[in-house]
Design an enzyme around this catalytic site. Structure first.
Site, short mmCIF file in Angstrom:
data_model
loop_
_atom_site.label_atom_id
_atom_site.label_comp_id
_atom_site.label_asym_id
_atom_site.label_seq_id
_atom_site.Cartn_x
_atom_site.Cartn_y
_atom_site.Cartn_z
N SER A 192 -34.27 -35.34 45.05
CA SER A 192 -33.37 -35.83 46.09
C SER A 192 -31.94 -35.34 45.94
O SER A 192 -31.07 -35.75 46.72
CB SER A 192 -33.36 -37.37 46.09
N GLU A 252 0.80 -1.22 0.00
CA GLU A 252 0.00 0.00 0.00
C GLU A 252 0.83 1.28 0.00
O GLU A 252 0.47 2.26 -0.65
CB GLU A 252 -0.93 0.00 1.22
#
Length: 778
Positions: free
Chosen positions: A351, A92
């Site tokens: 339980s 770039e």
């Protein structure tokens, strides 16, 4: 003589001065403009950022789109691979580190080529690209390009090169709705931006130049992307004098799949409760996937029975960190309301809370693991509990009553609990009980309240660790919770004994319809009233696994019997996870002793079946066995005789002398016991059981005052008694608290506390002696 006219300055020199003046003025204007440029925000205020949820190892679990629907993950420059940075700058803007935002050389070259009517490449710098992305500029016109250059200069005025480069890596388009290096690395490579490979870095660097035609994963764009990355790779190799990569040209950047959406229930929970763009959870993705596969396989087998939904979670008890969190069988299945997080829903545990009743009973000295409890018909005012099967087993050891989940013994124990009992323990453990204790009554023991799997897992973590009610931890981002100053829910001794009792259920697999068991796992199941919920909770080493099966709409199903559907799944999941086990040494407050296998008490002379058992010295209610006795029987009549009177045919036999109510319970339970022979006519039933002389306590001396130091734990008094010949064991008590056992020829060390004490010694024939002693601290 005529004078000469004055010389006029030359015209070119005048023009030069004007140009210099104009140039200086323009330069001054530019400098003033440079210094007066306002500082803009480096990033757009709209759009926002994506949020990430990672597992404990840094693997991405979930990435959420930003407010504008784009994936945009903020990433610092230090978090981008150096190879990616190098490739991007080479592609770039090679002069990025030296130009002031606009590259005049590249700009002049582009203008000259444009005048000649040829495309000479763009002159846009990396800073100009940041300006275009930041302000969403239209740069195809001359005015737009000039505006872009001005904005680039403005950015260079106020931000460093690294800050601008960082902004580029956060704003650059990488195909589709993916912006920034952070999102691109996760979505296109499956890892963070610092971990991308050299080939991936090159491929990613060429996408922003043409994101519309270089979309990773699109077959139509593969050739464009491959050609661009091949050109860049060649330039980088030539520039760095690197050896050419023979596979570089054929490399294809292939996304690992759609955006990850692992552990959706946990991710949604963390997104709602935790701040920050990046959340590192405590979850282990490998364990999470094992739990998910295990649940799926199990539900495929049970679908014909109508069991189609389940949830499960795995927790590391010492740290309370959640390692796996499966909120439903299938998040995307609308038919089972899969998006609902079942781990947060409060339901009846059945339980599954009984272990805490037994733990409290151990702490309060009501039982030890081998104590006999009554499993028979009981009525508590207007409450008439029943066992799950509607039957009972008569007298049963406490450990068996717990692992077999007998309701009646548990309710009877709960009624005897003091100090707030189970209600207070649940409240201290973080369980929300909206009603007073009287509202729940004894039904609390059988799950007559609502609790979430998360809350139940926290209780079991306390049982497996230090007993303190600490909240579970879901995120590494959270600050550590300081240890509580309140006492633990259960003592170390009670926790150890409760887990030992629960490990005794590993041999029930075949009875409950599954073969795979693990003696290292302490486990308990729970089935709610109406067969709406089936629970299982297990502890293996430092790990706690809790799971639930049922329907989110609360429909009952007779197949939801926890010991048949939840217990097999629990053991299967433990088998899949292959968690490390650790040995658990007994705490200092627990000792092991020989016990009568029938009565659960200290064995006497005639107790023929014996086994080891644990107890808490000074707390557990333990005494010498009075069940087994030796009697004389007339072989001709079969009657018991009082004494050996010289008649022929007398036989000495050992029998169990159960109380009448216990014998009736055995009979009703279908387990009749052998009844001792009836005595001869007119003979007292207790005759023939000569107690003989009791042992004599010789230390400590009766009525003596003993002084101990400032540290009672370091004080020690020797307990010693002289026993009758034939005695093999002596059992010492302080009041009703059992201190220990010793041989008649030995002494038992005792660590007393200041105060008056009643000491009692009992031999293995049941004969007893007492003495009082006063202990005073210096």
């Amino acid at each position: 003589m005529t004078s000469k006219p004055p010389l006029k300055p030359k015209q070119p020199l005048r023009r030069k001065r004007r140009w210099l003046a104009a140039g200086g003025g323009l330069g001054l204007l530019l400098v003033l403009t440079w210094w007066c440029l306002p500082q803009p925000e480096l990033y757009p205020t709209a759009g926002g950022w994506s949020r990430l949820v990672l597992d404990r190892h840094g693997t991405l679990l979930h990435i959420a789109a930003a407010a504008d629907g784009r994936y945009r993950v903020w990433t610092p420059l230090s978090g981008v691979s150096p190879q990616w940075v190098q490739a991007t700058l080479h592609k770039e803007d090679r002069w990025f580190r030296w130009h002031p935002g606009v590259n005049p050389v590249a700009l002049a070259r582009a203008a000259w080529e444009a005048v000649r009517g040829r495309a000479g490449g763009g002159a846009s710098t990396l800073t100009m690209q940041v300006a275009r992305l930041r302000w969403q500029l239209e740069t195809r016109s001359v005015a737009g390009k000039l505006g872009q250059m001005c904005r680039a200069v403005q950015l260079e005025r106020h931000y460093s090169k690294n800050e601008i480069l960082e902004a580029y890596f956060n704003l650059a388009p990488y195909g589709g709705n993916v912006e920034g290096a952070g999102a691109a690395a996760w979505l296109w490579c499956g890892r963070n931006a610092a971990q991308v490979s050299h080939r991936e870095a090159i491929a990613l660097s060429v996408i922003p130049q043409s994101p519309a035609t270089r979309h990773p994963g699109h077959p139509r764009d593969a050739d464009h992307l491959a050609a661009a990355q091949g050109r860049l790779a060649g330039m980088l190799e030539k520039r760095a004098d690197l050896r050419p990569d023979p596979l570089g040209a054929g490399f294809t950047l292939t996304p690992p799949g759609p955006p990850p959406h692992a552990a959706p229930h946990l991710c949604r929970r963390l997104m709602q409760t935790t701040t920050g763009r990046e959340i590192t959870s405590t979850l282990d993705l490998g364990m999470q996937q094992e739990l998910e596969r295990g649940l799926t396989a199990h539900l495929q087998r049970t679908s014909e029975a109508g069991i189609v939904n389940a949830c499960a979670m795995l927790v590391h008890a010492p740290s309370r960190e959640v390692l796996a969190y499966v909120g439903s069988a299938d998040y995307a299945d609308r038919g089972i309301h899969g998006m609902v997080d079942g781990l947060r829903a409060r339901r009846s545990p059945g339980s599954a809370v009984k272990p805490f009743v037994y733990g409290l009973a151990l702490d309060q000295g009501l039982i030890h693991p081998r104590s006999l409890l009554i499993d028979g018909p009981m009525v508590f005012n207007d409450y008439n509990p029943e066992n799950f099967e509607g039957e009972f087993m008569g007298p049963i050891p406490a450990c068996d009553a717990l692992v077999r989940s007998r309701n009646l013994p548990a309710v009877a124990l709960a009624k005897r609990l003091g100090e707030g009992g189970l209600y207070r323990l649940l409240q201290r453990g973080g369980v929300t009980l909206t009603k007073p204790a009287e509202y729940y009554g004894l039904a609390l023991t059988l799950g007559g309240f609502g609790i979430s799997p998360v809350q139940l897992a926290a209780l079991y973590c306390g049982l497996a660790d230090d007993g303190h009610p600490r909240p579970l931890v879901f995120s590494k981002t959270n600050q550590p919770v300081p240890p509580p100053s309140s006492p633990p829910l259960l003592s170390a001794a009670a926790r150890f004994l409760t887990l030992e009792m629960l490990r005794g259920g590993s041999d029930l697999g075949a009875e409950y319809g599954f073969a795979r068991g693990d003696p290292a796992i302490a486990w308990k199941t729970g089935t709610s009233h109406g067969f709406r919920d089936a629970w299982a909770a297990g502890v293996r080493g430092d790990y706690v696994l809790v799971l639930w099966l049922g329907n989110f709409d609360g429909r009952g199903n007779n197949a939801l019997v926890a010991r048949r559907c939840a217990a097999p799944l629990l053991f299967d999941l433990f088998f899949r996870l292959r968690l490390a086990n650790r040995s658990t040494p007994p705490p200092a407050g627990v000792r092991r002793v020989d016990l009568c296998a029938i009565s659960g008490e200290l064995p006497g002379q005639w107790c023929q079946q014996r086994g080891g058992g644990w107890f808490i010295p000074g707390v557990s209610p333990i005494a010498p066995c009075q069940l087994h006795r030796s009697i004389l029987v007339d072989g001709r009549t079969g009657k018991r005789v009082a004494r050996d009177d010289g008649r022929p045919g007398l036989v000495r036999e050992v029998h169990e002398f159960w109380p009448p109510d216990m014998l009736e319970l055995f009979r009703k339970a279908g387990l009749p016991r052998r009844i001792p022979p009836a005595p001869e006519s007119g003979t007292d039933p207790l005759l023939g059981l000569d107690p003989g002389p009791a042992p004599v306590i010789i230390a400590p001396l009766h009525g003596r005052v003993y002084e101990i130091g400032k540290d009672p734990a370091a004080a020690e008094i020797q307990l010693q008694a002289r026993a009758t010949p034939g005695v093999r064991q002596l059992y010492w008590f302080c009041g009703e608290a059992f201190l220990g056992t010793c041989l008649p020829t030995a002494a038992l060390p005792w660590n007393p506390t200041p105060g008056d004490h009643l000491l009692r010694v009992i031999d293995d024939h049941g004969r007893t002696s007492e003495t009082t002693v006063r202990v005073r601290a210096e």
